[in-house]
Scaffold this motif. Structure first.
Motif, mmCIF file in Angstrom:
data_model
loop_
_atom_site.group_PDB
_atom_site.id
_atom_site.type_symbol
_atom_site.label_atom_id
_atom_site.label_comp_id
_atom_site.label_asym_id
_atom_site.label_seq_id
_atom_site.Cartn_x
_atom_site.Cartn_y
_atom_site.Cartn_z
ATOM 1 N N GLN A 166 -9.762 0.836 -6.938
ATOM 2 C CA GLN A 166 -8.489 0.548 -6.300
ATOM 3 C C GLN A 166 -7.416 0.524 -7.381
ATOM 4 O O GLN A 166 -7.456 -0.296 -8.302
ATOM 5 C CB GLN A 166 -8.525 -0.813 -5.594
ATOM 6 C CG GLN A 166 -7.177 -1.339 -5.133
ATOM 7 C CD GLN A 166 -6.557 -0.533 -4.001
ATOM 8 O OE1 GLN A 166 -7.270 0.080 -3.217
ATOM 9 N NE2 GLN A 166 -5.242 -0.528 -3.915
ATOM 10 N N HIS A 209 -11.386 -3.913 -1.894
ATOM 11 C CA HIS A 209 -10.950 -2.513 -1.888
ATOM 12 C C HIS A 209 -11.436 -1.734 -3.105
ATOM 13 O O HIS A 209 -10.843 -0.717 -3.463
ATOM 14 C CB HIS A 209 -9.422 -2.451 -1.791
ATOM 15 C CG HIS A 209 -8.872 -2.988 -0.506
ATOM 16 N ND1 HIS A 209 -8.906 -2.279 0.676
ATOM 17 C CD2 HIS A 209 -8.307 -4.179 -0.210
ATOM 18 C CE1 HIS A 209 -8.372 -3.007 1.641
ATOM 19 N NE2 HIS A 209 -8.002 -4.165 1.130
ATOM 20 N N SER A 219 0.832 -1.207 0.000
ATOM 21 C CA SER A 219 0.000 0.000 0.000
ATOM 22 C C SER A 219 0.865 1.254 0.000
ATOM 23 O O SER A 219 1.846 1.352 0.751
ATOM 24 C CB SER A 219 -0.906 0.003 1.231
ATOM 25 O OG SER A 219 -1.669 1.196 1.286
ATOM 26 N N PRO A 254 -4.304 5.112 0.733
ATOM 27 C CA PRO A 254 -5.608 4.514 0.448
ATOM 28 C C PRO A 254 -5.984 4.646 -1.033
ATOM 29 O O PRO A 254 -5.892 5.718 -1.617
ATOM 30 C CB PRO A 254 -6.560 5.336 1.331
ATOM 31 C CG PRO A 254 -5.717 5.776 2.479
ATOM 32 C CD PRO A 254 -4.359 6.044 1.882
ATOM 33 N N ALA A 293 -5.921 -7.665 -3.475
ATOM 34 C CA ALA A 293 -6.660 -6.395 -3.492
ATOM 35 C C ALA A 293 -8.145 -6.573 -3.229
ATOM 36 O O ALA A 293 -8.889 -5.585 -3.265
ATOM 37 C CB ALA A 293 -6.469 -5.714 -4.845
#
Length: 421
Positions: free
Chosen positions: A366, A233, A86, A89, A230
């Motif tokens: 995402q 997300h 990451s 966000p 992922a």
């Protein structure tokens, strides 16, 4: 797995035949005649990388290789992780540089080497062109394998010094040829060699470039890994730093089989042949220009032929399925600094992908960009931007004392044939 040439559907091969040939006899690229759709893709995502990869490969190759053979190939080739890291966000990097040569091409090269090693009956010459990382991955994967000679062509002075040392210090069964020209000249020489029946038949010539379908089948697997990590997300949008476009094609294959990837983002540097085509509908290959992200300095991308065939030549369909953009060197440096301030050190290729991705993300999505190489491989270009030293990992620091064993080569087909014969 039935494959056919992108130029002639009647020119077909099995997977093992295509892996051994590299290029189709008519000069086209082998691509699947039919792409299987996995109705249980959601269940596949619940598996760990190795069992998932074994299952996917078995579904493609089960008519030619037994499940134990496929499992052995996967376990031997994929000995390193592909973590999703990451950045902030909604934005993450899929790190593909944890293999032995610190680049994403370790996935495909190691798998290909083990596939070719199944055929022990005939000596082979593996011929490959590199704009940076392919040469290292191929040299490492094939180094010391009996009955196989590796010849790496690279543009003299246009790969990073550390990249060069990864393949030009090996010796043994690895020959590095420094071509007086650009990567496109190296690629042209390789294609020309495969169009020479005397070389192909006499040397057992095969390719380890992304023109070889075995490499791309292995690369398909880490797109499933990205989707697995992922999950939950938002809709997944993946940015692929693109030069020869094999990595994007592998991603599109993964998507076609059912990997839950909402969109792909085509990210290039100043070599904008494909973004310009998507903008205008006019495909205009041209000489490449040198940039910070040298592995993407390609003016005539080979694998665009596969992508063009995948979409049946429909420009509108491609434009609807993809997002795209490019970054200059100045913009690449800006993104490197931006990511560094966020606590993430990116190589120039990952920075290009991240920069284009951020311009194309929408609410609820995402974003993932592929981090295709360890940033230390580009310390000469990154350190002036960052204003600090980048420490070398052991895999690179040990190369500094080794002598270069490369030979110069004119960008001439006859000169290459003389050296290979």
């Amino acid at each position: 797995m039935k494959l056919a040439s992108t130029r002639n559907p009647a020119c077909t091969a099995t997977f093992l035949e295509a892996a051994r040939m590299g290029l189709a006899p008519d000069g086209g690229l082998f691509a699947p005649v039919a792409i299987p759709r996995f109705a249980d893709a959601a269940d596949l995502l619940k598996l760990d990388f190795l069992p998932r990869s074994t299952e996917i490969l078995h579904r493609f190759l089960g008519d030619e290789l037994s499940r134990p053979e496929v499992e052995d190939l996967a376990r031997s080739a994929f000995t390193f992780p592909a973590p999703l890291v990451s950045v902030r966000p909604g934005l993450a990097a899929l790190e593909l540089f944890h293999g032995p040569t610190l680049a994403f091409k370790d996935f495909g090269a190691r798998f290909l080497a083990r596939v070719l090693a199944l055929d022990t009956g005939k000596p082979r010459t593996v011929l490959t062109a590199t704009s940076g990382d392919t040469g290292a991955a191929v040299a490492s994967a094939f180094l010391g394998l009996p009955g196989i000679r590796v010849v790496v062509l690279y543009p003299a002075g246009r790969v990073s010094p550390l990249q060069e040392r990864q393949f030009a210090t090996c010796g043994g069964n690895v020959l590095a040829l420094a071509v007086d020209g650009a990567f496109d000249d190296c690629q042209r020489l390789v294609k020309g060699a495969f169009e020479d029946p005397e070389l192909v038949g006499g040397l057992g010539l095969t390719s380890a470039n992304s023109i070889n379908i075995a490499r791309l089948l292995a690369q398909l697997l880490y797109y499933y890994e990205a989707a697995a990590q992922a999950q939950g997300h938002g809709s997944l949008v993946v940015a692929v730093p693109s030069g020869n476009f094999g990595n994007l094609y592998a991603g599109l294959l993964a998507q076609a089989t059912g990997a839950p990837i909402h969109r792909f983002v085509v990210a290039t540097n100043a070599n904008r042949v494909v973004p310009d085509y998507l903008d205008t509908g006019e495909y205009r290959p041209r000489p490449s220009v040198a940039t910070l992200s040298n592995a993407m300095d390609v003016g005539a991308p080979s694998n665009w032929e596969r992508i063009h065939a995948l979409f049946h030549g429909d420009h509108d369909a491609m434009a609807a399925a993809l997002r795209w953009g490019s970054r200059s060197d100045a913009e690449t440096r800006e993104t490197v600094l931006e990511l560094d301030r966020a606590g993430y050190l990116a190589d120039p290729h990952g920075a290009v992908a991240c920069g284009v991705l951020q311009n194309h993300l929408r609410d609820g999505e995402q974003g993932v960009f592929l981090a295709t190489a360890h940033p230390a491989k580009f310390k000469e270009s990154l350190e002036p931007t960052l204003g600090r030293e980048i420490p070398l990992p052991k895999a690179l620091s040990g190369l500094l004392e080794k002598p270069l064993l490369c030979e110069p080569l004119a960008a001439d087909q006859a000169a290459l044939k003389r050296r290979l014969s």
